[in-house]
Design a protein around this motif. Structure first.
Motif, PDB file in Angstrom:
ATOM      1  N   ASP A  31      28.586 -16.062   8.858  1.00 56.63           N
ATOM      2  CA  ASP A  31      28.188 -15.211   7.955  1.00 56.63           C
ATOM      3  C   ASP A  31      29.013 -15.183   7.189  1.00 56.63           C
ATOM      4  O   ASP A  31      29.093 -16.382   6.037  1.00 56.63           O
ATOM      5  CB  ASP A  31      27.872 -13.978   7.597  1.00 56.63           C
ATOM      6  CG  ASP A  31      26.275 -13.920   7.296  1.00 56.63           C
ATOM      7  OD1 ASP A  31      25.583 -14.734   6.687  1.00 56.63           O
ATOM      8  OD2 ASP A  31      25.477 -12.631   7.696  1.00 56.63           O
ATOM      9  N   ASP A  32      30.561 -14.941   7.380  1.00 61.07           N
ATOM     10  CA  ASP A  32      31.713 -15.003   6.461  1.00 61.07           C
ATOM     11  C   ASP A  32      32.395 -16.926   5.914  1.00 61.07           C
ATOM     12  O   ASP A  32      32.979 -16.973   5.483  1.00 61.07           O
ATOM     13  CB  ASP A  32      32.796 -14.659   6.492  1.00 61.07           C
ATOM     14  CG  ASP A  32      32.889 -13.205   6.631  1.00 61.07           C
ATOM     15  OD1 ASP A  32      31.435 -12.583   5.531  1.00 61.07           O
ATOM     16  OD2 ASP A  32      33.473 -11.870   7.576  1.00 61.07           O
ATOM     17  N   LEU A  33      31.923 -17.146   7.511  1.00 62.14           N
ATOM     18  CA  LEU A  33      31.811 -19.035   7.444  1.00 62.14           C
ATOM     19  C   LEU A  33      30.991 -20.363   7.217  1.00 62.14           C
ATOM     20  O   LEU A  33      31.014 -21.034   6.662  1.00 62.14           O
ATOM     21  CB  LEU A  33      32.515 -19.060   8.673  1.00 62.14           C
ATOM     22  CG  LEU A  33      33.831 -18.651   9.799  1.00 62.14           C
ATOM     23  CD1 LEU A  33      33.557 -18.948  10.520  1.00 62.14           C
ATOM     24  CD2 LEU A  33      35.004 -19.525   8.802  1.00 62.14           C
ATOM     25  N   GLY A  34      30.312 -19.168   6.449  1.00 63.77           N
ATOM     26  CA  GLY A  34      28.536 -19.765   5.931  1.00 63.77           C
ATOM     27  C   GLY A  34      27.749 -20.489   5.895  1.00 63.77           C
ATOM     28  O   GLY A  34      27.057 -21.677   6.601  1.00 63.77           O
ATOM     29  N   CYS A  35      27.978 -19.851   7.859  1.00 63.42           N
ATOM     30  CA  CYS A  35      27.136 -20.609   8.949  1.00 63.42           C
ATOM     31  C   CYS A  35      25.994 -20.417   8.688  1.00 63.42           C
ATOM     32  O   CYS A  35      25.873 -18.898   9.925  1.00 63.42           O
ATOM     33  CB  CYS A  35      28.030 -20.931  10.385  1.00 63.42           C
ATOM     34  SG  CYS A  35      27.342 -21.502  11.391  1.00 63.42           S
ATOM     35  N   PRO A  36      24.904 -20.339   9.132  1.00 62.15           N
ATOM     36  CA  PRO A  36      24.421 -19.246   9.976  1.00 62.15           C
ATOM     37  C   PRO A  36      24.023 -19.869  11.075  1.00 62.15           C
ATOM     38  O   PRO A  36      24.225 -20.348  12.034  1.00 62.15           O
ATOM     39  CB  PRO A  36      22.671 -20.220   9.367  1.00 62.15           C
ATOM     40  CG  PRO A  36      23.228 -21.829   9.327  1.00 62.15           C
ATOM     41  CD  PRO A  36      24.380 -21.592   9.094  1.00 62.15           C
ATOM     42  N   HIS A  67      18.463 -26.678  10.645  1.00 57.13           N
ATOM     43  CA  HIS A  67      18.942 -27.850  11.004  1.00 57.13           C
ATOM     44  C   HIS A  67      18.715 -28.385   9.863  1.00 57.13           C
ATOM     45  O   HIS A  67      19.101 -29.129   9.226  1.00 57.13           O
ATOM     46  CB  HIS A  67      18.254 -28.725  12.248  1.00 57.13           C
ATOM     47  CG  HIS A  67      18.858 -30.248  12.475  1.00 57.13           C
ATOM     48  ND1 HIS A  67      17.206 -31.522  10.773  1.00 57.13           N
ATOM     49  CD2 HIS A  67      19.616 -30.820  13.023  1.00 57.13           C
ATOM     50  CE1 HIS A  67      17.889 -31.973  11.702  1.00 57.13           C
ATOM     51  NE2 HIS A  67      19.074 -32.032  12.585  1.00 57.13           N
ATOM     52  N   ASP A  68      17.425 -28.172   9.388  1.00 57.90           N
ATOM     53  CA  ASP A  68      16.374 -28.611   7.665  1.00 57.90           C
ATOM     54  C   ASP A  68      16.956 -27.833   6.718  1.00 57.90           C
ATOM     55  O   ASP A  68      17.293 -28.071   5.969  1.00 57.90           O
ATOM     56  CB  ASP A  68      15.403 -28.279   8.167  1.00 57.90           C
ATOM     57  CG  ASP A  68      13.761 -28.624   9.012  1.00 57.90           C
ATOM     58  OD1 ASP A  68      14.502 -30.165   9.732  1.00 57.90           O
ATOM     59  OD2 ASP A  68      12.845 -28.765   9.788  1.00 57.90           O
ATOM     60  N   GLY A  69      18.209 -27.147   7.136  1.00 56.18           N
ATOM     61  CA  GLY A  69      19.047 -26.207   5.756  1.00 56.18           C
ATOM     62  C   GLY A  69      19.794 -27.351   5.866  1.00 56.18           C
ATOM     63  O   GLY A  69      20.173 -26.587   4.130  1.00 56.18           O
ATOM     64  N   ASP A  70      20.523 -28.413   5.805  1.00 63.34           N
ATOM     65  CA  ASP A  70      21.318 -29.123   5.635  1.00 63.34           C
ATOM     66  C   ASP A  70      22.428 -28.538   5.619  1.00 63.34           C
ATOM     67  O   ASP A  70      23.381 -28.520   4.319  1.00 63.34           O
ATOM     68  CB  ASP A  70      21.052 -30.598   3.816  1.00 63.34           C
ATOM     69  CG  ASP A  70      20.403 -31.130   4.916  1.00 63.34           C
ATOM     70  OD1 ASP A  70      19.685 -31.266   6.041  1.00 63.34           O
ATOM     71  OD2 ASP A  70      19.706 -31.812   3.759  1.00 63.34           O
ATOM     72  N   VAL A  71      22.907 -27.653   5.816  1.00 60.27           N
ATOM     73  CA  VAL A  71      24.139 -26.611   6.193  1.00 60.27           C
ATOM     74  C   VAL A  71      25.199 -27.674   6.341  1.00 60.27           C
ATOM     75  O   VAL A  71      25.694 -28.544   7.492  1.00 60.27           O
ATOM     76  CB  VAL A  71      24.683 -25.302   6.680  1.00 60.27           C
ATOM     77  CG1 VAL A  71      25.526 -24.741   6.632  1.00 60.27           C
ATOM     78  CG2 VAL A  71      22.385 -24.703   6.483  1.00 60.27           C
ATOM     79  N   ASP A  72      26.368 -27.471   5.891  1.00 61.53           N
ATOM     80  CA  ASP A  72      27.591 -28.263   6.134  1.00 61.53           C
ATOM     81  C   ASP A  72      28.364 -27.406   7.107  1.00 61.53           C
ATOM     82  O   ASP A  72      28.424 -26.332   7.878  1.00 61.53           O
ATOM     83  CB  ASP A  72      28.395 -28.144   5.083  1.00 61.53           C
ATOM     84  CG  ASP A  72      27.903 -28.728   3.531  1.00 61.53           C
ATOM     85  OD1 ASP A  72      27.436 -30.091   3.743  1.00 61.53           O
ATOM     86  OD2 ASP A  72      28.477 -28.908   2.623  1.00 61.53           O
ATOM     87  N   PRO A  73      28.731 -28.068   7.992  1.00 59.61           N
ATOM     88  CA  PRO A  73      29.527 -28.245   9.201  1.00 59.61           C
ATOM     89  C   PRO A  73      30.651 -26.735   8.940  1.00 59.61           C
ATOM     90  O   PRO A  73      30.885 -27.079   7.907  1.00 59.61           O
ATOM     91  CB  PRO A  73      30.104 -29.279   9.927  1.00 59.61           C
ATOM     92  CG  PRO A  73      29.284 -30.642   9.465  1.00 59.61           C
ATOM     93  CD  PRO A  73      29.105 -30.094   8.086  1.00 59.61           C
ATOM     94  N   VAL A  74      30.982 -26.710   9.537  1.00 58.94           N
ATOM     95  CA  VAL A  74      31.707 -25.670   9.694  1.00 58.94           C
ATOM     96  C   VAL A  74      33.358 -26.056  10.377  1.00 58.94           C
ATOM     97  O   VAL A  74      33.227 -26.820  10.619  1.00 58.94           O
ATOM     98  CB  VAL A  74      32.214 -24.359  10.686  1.00 58.94           C
ATOM     99  CG1 VAL A  74      33.586 -23.396  10.631  1.00 58.94           C
ATOM    100  CG2 VAL A  74      30.418 -23.481  11.127  1.00 58.94           C
ATOM    101  N   THR A  75      34.216 -25.727   8.952  1.00 60.61           N
ATOM    102  CA  THR A  75      35.271 -26.252   8.623  1.00 60.61           C
ATOM    103  C   THR A  75      36.287 -26.071   8.930  1.00 60.61           C
ATOM    104  O   THR A  75      37.663 -26.569   8.799  1.00 60.61           O
ATOM    105  CB  THR A  75      35.653 -27.040   7.055  1.00 60.61           C
ATOM    106  OG1 THR A  75      35.343 -25.874   5.531  1.00 60.61           O
ATOM    107  CG2 THR A  75      34.149 -27.950   7.074  1.00 60.61           C
ATOM    108  N   ALA A  76      36.407 -24.639   9.691  1.00 60.41           N
ATOM    109  CA  ALA A  76      37.460 -23.158   9.427  1.00 60.41           C
ATOM    110  C   ALA A  76      38.507 -23.663  10.559  1.00 60.41           C
ATOM    111  O   ALA A  76      38.156 -24.184  11.120  1.00 60.41           O
ATOM    112  CB  ALA A  76      37.104 -22.100   9.188  1.00 60.41           C
TER     113      ALA A  76
END
Length: 270
Positions: free
Chosen positions: A65-70, A119-128
């Motif tokens: 969650d803190d990294l913005g990842c579902p 997947h359909d949410g088009d979330v950016d990959p984790v970059t941390a």
């Protein structure tokens, strides 16, 4: 942009998963979450491993969650841990993090449907710049040393003849044709992962028994899955294999009791 949906038995298997939504048979503890982050996923579904003490089996959810990842976990009673295909087909979501919930993921969903929603949410990959943060430490030396390893994947030739206290769940990977225990250790404890569907959480005990290796499972409600030192310090055994039982080890004992019994047997043999 999310690239695809990938199904794996363990989060340790991919070399790269950038932009991928992953369904993995791994437990949802913090070590698995760190693996997922280090691979640059865009979403991930784990097994909740019985959730366990202090919610350790789902600790990856707030971390991601803190990294913005579902992220989500399936109920371990609905799908076999360490079996990505069974997770995708039969897994029922038990918990989701806030990022996943905002996309429409929810408890009760099928794992594949949940992954498709991510997947359909088009979330950016984790970059941390995530560190897997795995512990490997010698707890005690001597003629039969004792090692704590947060992942069974850390076991190598340097642990030959040693007792290993592992933070991993106790199931053989569904696609595991070569063992994840590549050397002849003296004994091993793993977590029972809530035991779960088809007793999958303790499946590796039989595998170890076939190799003549004493093995036992630590109750996931007694210590923090993914954390080998917690197993050593706080763990209580829930299941033992026949080889361990022959040494006098039984459910209710501690990993320290297990280690002492294995050491005594080894010394008697020498």
């Amino acid at each position: 942009m999310p690239r695809d949906i990938r199904i794996v038995d363990s989060m340790t298997q991919p070399d790269d998963a950038t932009g991928t939504t992953v369904i993995t048979g791994s437990h949802g503890g913090i070590s698995s979450g760190r693996y997922a982050a280090s691979l640059g996923v865009s979403g991930v579904v784990f097994n909740d491993a019985g959730i366990g003490r202090d919610d350790a089996g789902i600790e990856s959810l707030p971390y991601l969650d803190d990294l913005g990842c579902p992220a989500a976990v399936v109920d371990s009673d609905t799908a076999r841990i360490a079996d990505g295909v069974d997770m995708a087909r039969n897994g029922e979501i038990s918990r989701v993090n806030d990022v996943a919930a905002a996309l429409g993921c929810e408890p009760g969903q099928n794992a594949l449907d949940c992954a498709a929603t991510m997947h359909d949410g088009d979330v950016d990959p984790v970059t941390a710049d995530a560190d897997t943060g795995l512990t490997e430490v010698q707890l005690d030396g001597g003629d039969v040393p004792i090692w704590a390893v947060d992942s069974i994947g850390l076991i190598s030739d340097r642990h030959e003849g040693a007792i290993t206290i592992a933070g991993s769940h106790g199931e053989r990977l569904a696609g595991e044709f070569e063992t994840y225990v590549p050397t002849e250790i003296a004994g091993i404890t793993l977590y029972d992962a809530g035991v779960g569907k088809d007793d999958a959480g303790i499946g590796r005990l039989a595998t170890m028994n076939d190799r003549g290796i004493p093995a036992a499972a630590v109750d996931v409600d007694a210590a923090h899955i993914g954390d080998a030192v917690s197993a050593w310090d706080e763990g209580v055994l829930s299941h033992v294999n026949d080889r361990a039982a022959s040494l006098g080890v039984e459910p209710g004992d501690t990993p320290r009791d297990f280690a002492n019994a294995v050491r005594d047997a080894r010394r008697a043999e020498s």
